[in-house]
Design an enzyme around this catalytic site. Structure first.
Site, mmCIF file in Angstrom:
data_model
loop_
_atom_site.group_PDB
_atom_site.id
_atom_site.type_symbol
_atom_site.label_atom_id
_atom_site.label_comp_id
_atom_site.label_asym_id
_atom_site.label_seq_id
_atom_site.Cartn_x
_atom_site.Cartn_y
_atom_site.Cartn_z
ATOM 1 N N ASP A 37 0.850 -1.175 0.000
ATOM 2 C CA ASP A 37 0.000 0.000 0.000
ATOM 3 C C ASP A 37 0.889 1.228 0.000
ATOM 4 O O ASP A 37 2.077 1.157 0.355
ATOM 5 C CB ASP A 37 -0.928 0.008 1.217
ATOM 6 N N GLU A 153 -14.486 -8.660 -7.453
ATOM 7 C CA GLU A 153 -14.884 -9.048 -6.096
ATOM 8 C C GLU A 153 -16.373 -8.768 -5.900
ATOM 9 O O GLU A 153 -16.934 -7.842 -6.484
ATOM 10 C CB GLU A 153 -14.035 -8.311 -5.058
ATOM 11 N N GLY A 259 -25.283 3.497 -0.039
ATOM 12 C CA GLY A 259 -24.072 4.301 0.069
ATOM 13 C C GLY A 259 -22.867 3.398 -0.068
ATOM 14 O O GLY A 259 -22.942 2.318 -0.657
ATOM 15 N N CYS A 262 -19.173 1.134 -3.348
ATOM 16 C CA CYS A 262 -19.471 0.372 -4.568
ATOM 17 C C CYS A 262 -20.690 0.874 -5.327
ATOM 18 O O CYS A 262 -20.578 1.310 -6.474
ATOM 19 C CB CYS A 262 -19.652 -1.108 -4.220
ATOM 20 N N LYS A 322 -23.459 1.751 6.506
ATOM 21 C CA LYS A 322 -24.246 0.606 6.953
ATOM 22 C C LYS A 322 -23.572 0.026 8.192
ATOM 23 O O LYS A 322 -22.409 0.368 8.484
ATOM 24 C CB LYS A 322 -24.373 -0.449 5.851
ATOM 25 N N ARG A 329 -17.766 6.464 3.214
ATOM 26 C CA ARG A 329 -17.889 6.899 1.826
ATOM 27 C C ARG A 329 -19.349 6.840 1.362
ATOM 28 O O ARG A 329 -20.010 5.836 1.494
ATOM 29 C CB ARG A 329 -17.008 6.031 0.925
#
Length: 439
Positions: A37, A153, A259, A262, A322, A329
């Site tokens: 990363d 994914e 939200g 994705c 959620k 995001r």
């Protein structure tokens, strides 16, 4: 008897919600995994044994596989001994709605000297046609012998580990049998059918699945609005509708809309892909418009109930998009907090895992450490995330903390009649309001 699959040396670019889960799960399957990363604080946390994202089961999975998991900031070190590279970086939306592939191309450029690689596999969500462009870039870099595949994914935040290890299917986009078999071998131990297809089709599967799920959510919220106008109860409507085996009950819960990283991004990316191809895709545009409106409707209804929001104190219960994740995001709560503040309300926020945020609108709100602190002397509360803490809360006691208990349940988490009996004026999505009895 099936022979065990060989262990591979795998490198994952990206230690976010997709890459870190993929890396840990591939280690669980017996492979040696290096996760790279570009964020020093994220890699430092992983080296210290801390998991930088909240995802149930992930910390235990990483701890169990420390001997097979390695973390680094150095791209050259990451690919030095790798056989297979997985691209798991973000592809955020640009102003046009198109996916920003700059991080993807940065990974491809970092592989130009890695002539020893066997395969490069795209797990990031990318527009259809990206595989063709990546293939050309690899060829031009002297990596024509390196196979390329798409392996999108389908892991949902909050249950990503479970979704990876026990998925409905494994989608493999491969233009030759060798890399298709490699991907099957890499997933050895995962009990799910492998759907093998061409790369372009695999790229489209991911976008299609997310757009269709988003459509179900927006359609349900449109029916919920109609229920509010006619006195019908959306929970009864969707329960009976979902019993039809052709439809199913999933993603038919009325609420504040979708939200996360994705659905919003991928629905816009698919619309942009369609526009770029000369197709307007009005259905998907409507899905996006409905979702954008949904959190604003909740604020409007609360304002109507209170006779205005100026000077009112509102407790915003739940911030993440959620439960089961700390991801903010595209969270509906961000729009709700912004609108409450714009209407002149004082906003208190509570969430069990959301990070401390110091940008707007959150910088103008008060973050409370517990539910009771958020509700104390509040004029109203609004449930934005269906955390189990809220389902299990002592709402009788909570009513005594508020001025005149008004609760907007944006996730239809609670029972209306029970809340009325506890003294609340209770509003929800797609169900008739119930108001406390006058003393």
């Amino acid at each position: 008897m099936n022979q065990p699959s060989p262990a591979y040396r795998v490198t994952v670019f990206g230690a976010g919600y997709i890459g870190l889960v993929a890396g840990a799960c591939f280690a669980e399957l017996g492979h040696s995994v290096t996760v790279r990363d570009i964020q020093p604080e994220r890699i430092a946390a992983l080296h210290a044994g801390s998991v930088p994202i909240y995802e149930p089961g992930l910390a235990a999975l990483i701890a169990r596989n420390t001997a097979r998991l390695h973390f680094t900031l150095d791209a050259e070190e990451a690919v030095r001994d790798a056989e297979v590279v997985f691209v798991c970086v973000d592809t955020p939306p640009m102003a046009s709605g198109d996916a920003d592939l700059s991080r993807v191309w940065a990974v491809i450029e970092a592989l130009t000297e890695a002539t020893h690689l066997t395969a490069v596999v795209m797990k990031s969500t990318v527009p259809v046609g990206t595989g063709t462009r990546v293939r050309k870039a690899l060829d031009a870099s002297g990596l024509a012998h390196v196979h390329y595949a798409s392996n999108p994914e389908f892991t949902a935040e909050g249950r990503a580990v479970e979704d990876f290890l026990r998925p409905d299917r494994i989608v493999i986009g491969a233009d030759d049998d060798t890399v298709a078999k490699l991907l099957v071998d890499l997933h050895h131990g995962v009990d799910a059918p492998a759907e093998i297809m061409d790369v372009a089709s695999a790229e489209m599967v991911k976008l299609t699945a997310n757009a269709l799920l988003a459509t179900k959510i927006s359609f349900t919220n449109e029916i919920a609005a109609l229920c509010e106008a006619t006195g019908a109860d959306i929970t009864k409507v969707t329960r009976a509708t979902g019993m039809d085996h052709r439809l199913g009950p999933h993603f038919m819960q009325a609420g504040l809309g979708y939200g996360g990283s994705c659905f919003p991004k991928d629905s816009r990316a698919l619309r942009a892909l369609a526009s770029n191809a000369g197709h307007t895709f009005p259905l998907l545009s409507a899905v996006i418009d409905v979702n954008d409106l949904q959190p604003r409707r909740s604020v409007k209804r609360l304002a109507h109930e209170l006779g205005g929001l100026a000077g009112r104190t509102v407790a915003l219960l739940g911030m993440t998009f959620k439960p089961g994740t700390d991801d903010m995001r595209e969270a509906p709560s961000t729009v709700i907090a912004s609108r409450l503040l714009a209407e002149g309300a004082h906003v208190r926020c509570w969430d069990p895992v959301a990070p401390d945020l110091h940008h707007e609108p959150w910088a103008s709100t008060d973050r409370c450490a517990d539910l009771h602190g958020a509700l104390a002397d509040a004029d109203a509360a609004l449930i934005a995330t269906e955390w189990p803490h809220l389902r299990e809360a002592d709402w009788r006691h909570c009513a005594t903390l508020m001025r005149a208990p008004v609760l907007f349940d944006g996730r239809n988490l609670l029972d209306p009649d029970h809340m009325r009996d506890l003294g609340y004026t209770y509003l929800s999505v797609g169900r008739p309001p119930v108001r406390r009895q006058a003393p």
